[in-house]
Each structure stands twice: as structure tokens, then as C-alpha cells.
Write an enzyme that holds these catalytic residues in place. Structure first.
Site, PDB file in Angstrom:
ATOM      1  N   ILE A 104       0.844  -1.205   0.000  1.00 29.91           N
ATOM      2  CA  ILE A 104       0.000   0.000   0.000  1.00 29.91           C
ATOM      3  C   ILE A 104       0.877   1.251   0.000  1.00 29.91           C
ATOM      4  O   ILE A 104       0.640   2.202  -0.770  1.00 29.91           O
ATOM      5  CB  ILE A 104      -0.955  -0.001   1.217  1.00 29.91           C
ATOM      6  N   TYR A 105       1.891   1.251   0.832  1.00 31.76           N
ATOM      7  CA  TYR A 105       2.839   2.361   0.850  1.00 31.76           C
ATOM      8  C   TYR A 105       3.440   2.566  -0.540  1.00 31.76           C
ATOM      9  O   TYR A 105       3.483   3.683  -1.060  1.00 31.76           O
ATOM     10  CB  TYR A 105       3.938   2.075   1.870  1.00 31.76           C
ATOM     11  N   GLY A 106       3.893   1.474  -1.153  1.00 30.73           N
ATOM     12  CA  GLY A 106       4.496   1.567  -2.478  1.00 30.73           C
ATOM     13  C   GLY A 106       3.525   2.086  -3.520  1.00 30.73           C
ATOM     14  O   GLY A 106       3.901   2.860  -4.400  1.00 30.73           O
ATOM     15  N   THR A 114       1.024   4.155  -3.054  1.00 32.38           N
ATOM     16  CA  THR A 114       0.843   5.604  -2.901  1.00 32.38           C
ATOM     17  C   THR A 114       2.057   6.365  -3.413  1.00 32.38           C
ATOM     18  O   THR A 114       1.928   7.452  -3.993  1.00 32.38           O
ATOM     19  CB  THR A 114       0.576   5.989  -1.435  1.00 32.38           C
ATOM     20  N   LYS A 115       3.242   5.807  -3.219  1.00 38.50           N
ATOM     21  CA  LYS A 115       4.449   6.491  -3.671  1.00 38.50           C
ATOM     22  C   LYS A 115       4.589   6.431  -5.192  1.00 38.50           C
ATOM     23  O   LYS A 115       5.122   7.355  -5.814  1.00 38.50           O
ATOM     24  CB  LYS A 115       5.674   5.894  -2.981  1.00 38.50           C
TER      25      LYS A 115
END
Length: 257
Positions: A158-160, A162-163
Site C-alpha cells: 500500500i505504501y508503495g 501511494t508512492k
């Protein structure tokens, strides 16, 4: 120092710690006027105080980047004090905290999306409005992404995502606002010793060494190294650079499967 940013008024979000705090101190040494924004006011005030003690010109504004009103207030502060906004480093972000994709709680997904993507969009929207306002002459925006947005990292889906969205949004905005003399770039840091990395190390002892081993330089990065790249991109020395995602990652290779 080289007076790289002399005469420029710059907004930094997420400026209370990590890359944002290091960038604030570096930008001030390079001559910038600074508006620092973050949720944690006590820590933000400490950063601002250290800059003033070194002779820098800085204002601290408690702000949550997921709030359009807070971002507008920070930019209004820049106009009231210095008459405009020339640059921005959108650094505020949130970690996923681990877990494979199907194990991520809905509230974690929404929180990471809200800060990392929606918050960056809200900041960019307000910054672009300021840089295209009557009398403005454009500016330079740098968004902090991650190498997690360029290739897969276990436990960071999820972090990836968004980035990766931050990179795509930066590139598109660069094409939309180039004729307004606004440059938009992203930086994709590799593993960097910030609070997020410290928390990851506590959850998974040895992860710092493991991530460092993936880099050609054999180590993780330091916040100052990311700040140096951001200072250059915001400065006029990068005047023909826009729409780029600059990897500042020590030559990090994708995570082995």
C-alpha cells in the site's frame, strides 16, 4: 554553503523530523526563507528554533497536510511574510507498518492513502495556485516518493502504491504547468535512516543491514543526502529539469525473490 536558495521562499511539509527537518536546516543554510509545516508542533518549534539560532529566517505552522485549510494557512503565512512562494518540498508521509497486501486493515489502507497521496495532492494544488497567482513567476515543487514506488517491496504494497501515485502525479503536473514556469519533480529515496526506518528496525531487527546490502554503496542513506538532492532540484541550477523521478538510493537493486 553556496547560497543555492538565496531569495527563495520555500514551504516544507513534514518538517518536524527526518528528511523534512534535515532539509529545513540545509535550505536555511543555503539562504532560503522557510515556512515549516507539520502536525507535531513541539518538534517543529525545535527545528525552527535551531534554524533561527543559526541566523535563518523561518516560520513554523502547525498543519496537517490532509487538511486543505491547514495547507492554505501555511501558504498564506508565506505570502504575508515574504510576498509569495517560490518552492515546495512535499515530504509529509506515513508508513504502512508492514503486512502483506491481504493482511492490511482497511483503516491502515485509508490512512496511508490519505497522507501520502491525497495530502500531496492537496499541497500541490495550493502551491500551484500560489505560483500562478497574479504577480507570481512560477516555482519548483519537489515531492518525496520512494523506491518502493518504483519496484516491489514485501510488506509495503500500500505504501508503495501511494508512492508510485506520487511519481505519476508529479510527472503529469510537470506537463500541465511547465508553460507557467513551474517545475515539478519527485525524489525516490532508498532506505534512509528516518523515524520510519527506526520503527521498521524495531519491528524487524536486522532490516537496516539487509536493506543496506541491496545498495551498490553497501549502506542505507542519511536524511541529509536526500535533502541535498531536493535543494538542487528546487534551485535554479536545475532549471531544465522537470517531470523526473530522481532515485537517491545508493544504487539499490530490487528486493530479491
Amino acid at each position: 554553503m553556496t547560497d543555492l536558495l538565496t531569495g527563495k521562499t520555500i514551504l516544507i511539509t513534514g518538517a518536524s523530523a527526518g528528511i523534512g527537518a534535515h532539509a529545513a536546516r540545509l535550505f536555511a543554510r543555503e539562504g532560503a526563507n522557510l515556512v515549516l509545516a507539520a502536525r507535531r508542533l513541539a518538534q517543529l518549534d525545535q527545528v525552527a528554533r535551531s534554524i533561527r539560532e543559526d541566523g535563518g529566517d523561518v516560520l513554523a505552522v502547525q498543519a496537517d497536510t490532509t487538511s486543505a485549510d491547514d495547507i492554505d494557512r501555511a501558504i498564506t503565512t508565506a505570502f504575508d511574510r515574504w510576498g509569495g512562494l517560490h518552492g515546495a518540498l512535499n515530504n509529509a508521509g506515513r508508513s504502512q507498518g508492514g503486512g502483506r497486501l491481504a493482511e492490511v486493515p482497511t483503516d491502515t489502507f485509508e490512512a496511508v492513502l490519505d497522507v501520502n497521496f491525497r495530502g500531496t495532492w492537496l499541497a500541490m494544488r495550493a502551491e500551484i495556485a500560489a505560483m500562478t497567482s497574479p504577480g507570481a513567476t512560477g516555482g519548483s515543487i519537489v515531492n518525496i516518493s520512494s523506491i518502493g514506488g518504483t519496484f516491489g517491496t514485501p510488506g509495503q504494497s500500500i505504501y508503495g502504491a501511494t508512492k508510485a501515485a506520487v511519481i505519476a502525479m508529479s510527472r503529469s503536473a510537470a506537463t500541465e504547468y511547465g508553460r507557467d514556469n513551474i517545475r515539478v519533480n519527485a525524489i525516490a529515496p532508498g532506505a534512509t535512516m528516518t523515524d520510519m526506518m527506526t520503527a521498521w528496525q524495531e519491528r524487524e531487527p536486522g532490516i537496516v543491514d539487509k536493506l543496506g546490502s541491496l545498495a551498490a554503496l553497501g549502506r542505507v542513506g542519511q536524511p541529509d543526502e536526500i535533502a541535498e538532492a531536493a535543494a538542487w532540484l528546487i534551485s535554479d541550477r536545475a532549471s531544465y529539469v522537470t517531470g523526473m523521478a530522481l532515485g537517491v538510493d545508493g544504487g539499490t537493486a530490487p528486493w530479491p525473490h
